[in-house]
Design an enzyme around this catalytic site. Sequence first.
Site, PDB file in Angstrom:
ATOM      1  N   CYS A 189      40.541  36.652  36.910  1.00 35.11           N
ATOM      2  CA  CYS A 189      41.080  36.153  36.219  1.00 35.11           C
ATOM      3  C   CYS A 189      39.851  34.292  35.941  1.00 35.11           C
ATOM      4  CB  CYS A 189      42.256  35.176  36.866  1.00 35.11           C
ATOM      5  SG  CYS A 189      43.843  36.548  36.975  1.00 35.11           S
ATOM      6  N   CYS A 226      30.882  42.445  38.217  1.00 33.40           N
ATOM      7  CA  CYS A 226      29.961  43.063  38.087  1.00 33.40           C
ATOM      8  C   CYS A 226      28.856  41.622  38.484  1.00 33.40           C
ATOM      9  CB  CYS A 226      29.884  44.392  38.782  1.00 33.40           C
ATOM     10  SG  CYS A 226      28.451  45.220  39.805  1.00 33.40           S
ATOM     11  N   CYS A 251      43.091  34.321  41.235  1.00 33.88           N
ATOM     12  CA  CYS A 251      42.217  35.535  41.268  1.00 33.88           C
ATOM     13  C   CYS A 251      41.743  35.363  40.651  1.00 33.88           C
ATOM     14  CB  CYS A 251      43.172  35.998  40.218  1.00 33.88           C
ATOM     15  SG  CYS A 251      42.688  37.648  39.728  1.00 33.88           S
ATOM     16  N   CYS A 267      26.181  44.950  38.171  1.00 30.91           N
ATOM     17  CA  CYS A 267      25.482  45.068  36.671  1.00 30.91           C
ATOM     18  C   CYS A 267      25.708  43.912  36.299  1.00 30.91           C
ATOM     19  CB  CYS A 267      27.308  45.948  36.184  1.00 30.91           C
ATOM     20  SG  CYS A 267      28.311  46.385  37.364  1.00 30.91           S
TER      21      CYS A 267
END
Length: 390
Positions: A51, A170, A48, A173
């Site tokens: 994660c 992100c 993931c 970001c």
Amino acid sequence: MFARISAWAALFVAAVTASNVLELNPDNFDEHVGKGKPALVEFFAPWCGHCKNLAPTYEQLADAYAHAKDKVVIAKVDADGVGKPLGQKYGVTGFPTLKWFGPDGGEPEKYEGARDLEALATFITSKSGVKSKLKQPPPGATLILDVHSFDEVVMDPTKDVLVAFTAPWCGHCKRMKPTYEDVAKTFLPESNCIVANVDADAKVNAPLAMKYEISSFPTLKFFSKDNKEPEDYDGERTEEAFVNFLNEKCGTKRAVGGGLNDEAGRIPEFDTLAAKFFTAVLDEKNAILKEATALARAAGETAQQYLKVMNKVANSSEDYLEKETARLASILKKRTLNEKKLDEIKIKANILSSFVTQKAEEVKDAAREKLEEIKENAEKITKEFTREEL
């Protein structure tokens, strides 16, 4: 000898990879959870992406509570591997899922707050009463908002607000963050022009993400004090673009890199008078000063600086302009004063520059006239010389 080296190597690896996050599985879960101390448990999957992004933060979180292992547990479960039965037991349907277990077990509470270090630590401390040994970074200039504080700031009719809706994982970001923080620092002195951020990926902020139709990150929206219907920011994500945008929208005069720009404090009507002042003879100067004094009564405090310069030039040497300009430039370069004082000095320097510019233009005009005079004389001499030869 080789065995001894291998043993030392094993100890070294163990020390380097040691973690304060307790790894749980179906065999040891009940030994640690619900046995008199509360626990925050992350149910994760090795594949993931979210994660993986959370992993270093979660390690820091466990380190911050390592001194209180006898009072609170920070643990994780591979809910897509050996711990899959635990994930099924506690209704885990996505990764990562964080659940808070009370000291006596029972039904856990799902954690739906932000996944940054500070938010997680605040949650654990509020639930357990155990204080973290979290090294707090200095507060940033960007105002952090959530669903509870958003309307109080953004809907304030006295404030213009630029909001970045971001997500911790992100990449765009993360790249924008330092630039955005620099812009926030630049606008800190402007109490009604706010640079803010919302973690739109946090469950707690889901209502905001839904209301403002945030479907990608980062999404930037501007909320004007005159109209709280947001305007999408579609410009470049550079410091210059952000500063120019906010100056236009907020009516401010901030400079890229901090401080005020060269337009701050300038008043067009007084700039015109400054131009007349330097081309005027003494009697005309007095008349212009009288006109400026009358105009200044309704023009605000900044106009008084124009009057001060006119009085100084009228009653003393014109060297005042050069000397005062150099003095203020030196102060601004050193930047040892607070931002408010530096803003005041920058405005004075800007107003001085309107006079210095006019003086420079006057000198250029005089030089141009002198050059024309020399040229005319040269032509006369040439004509006379030619006539004598003939």
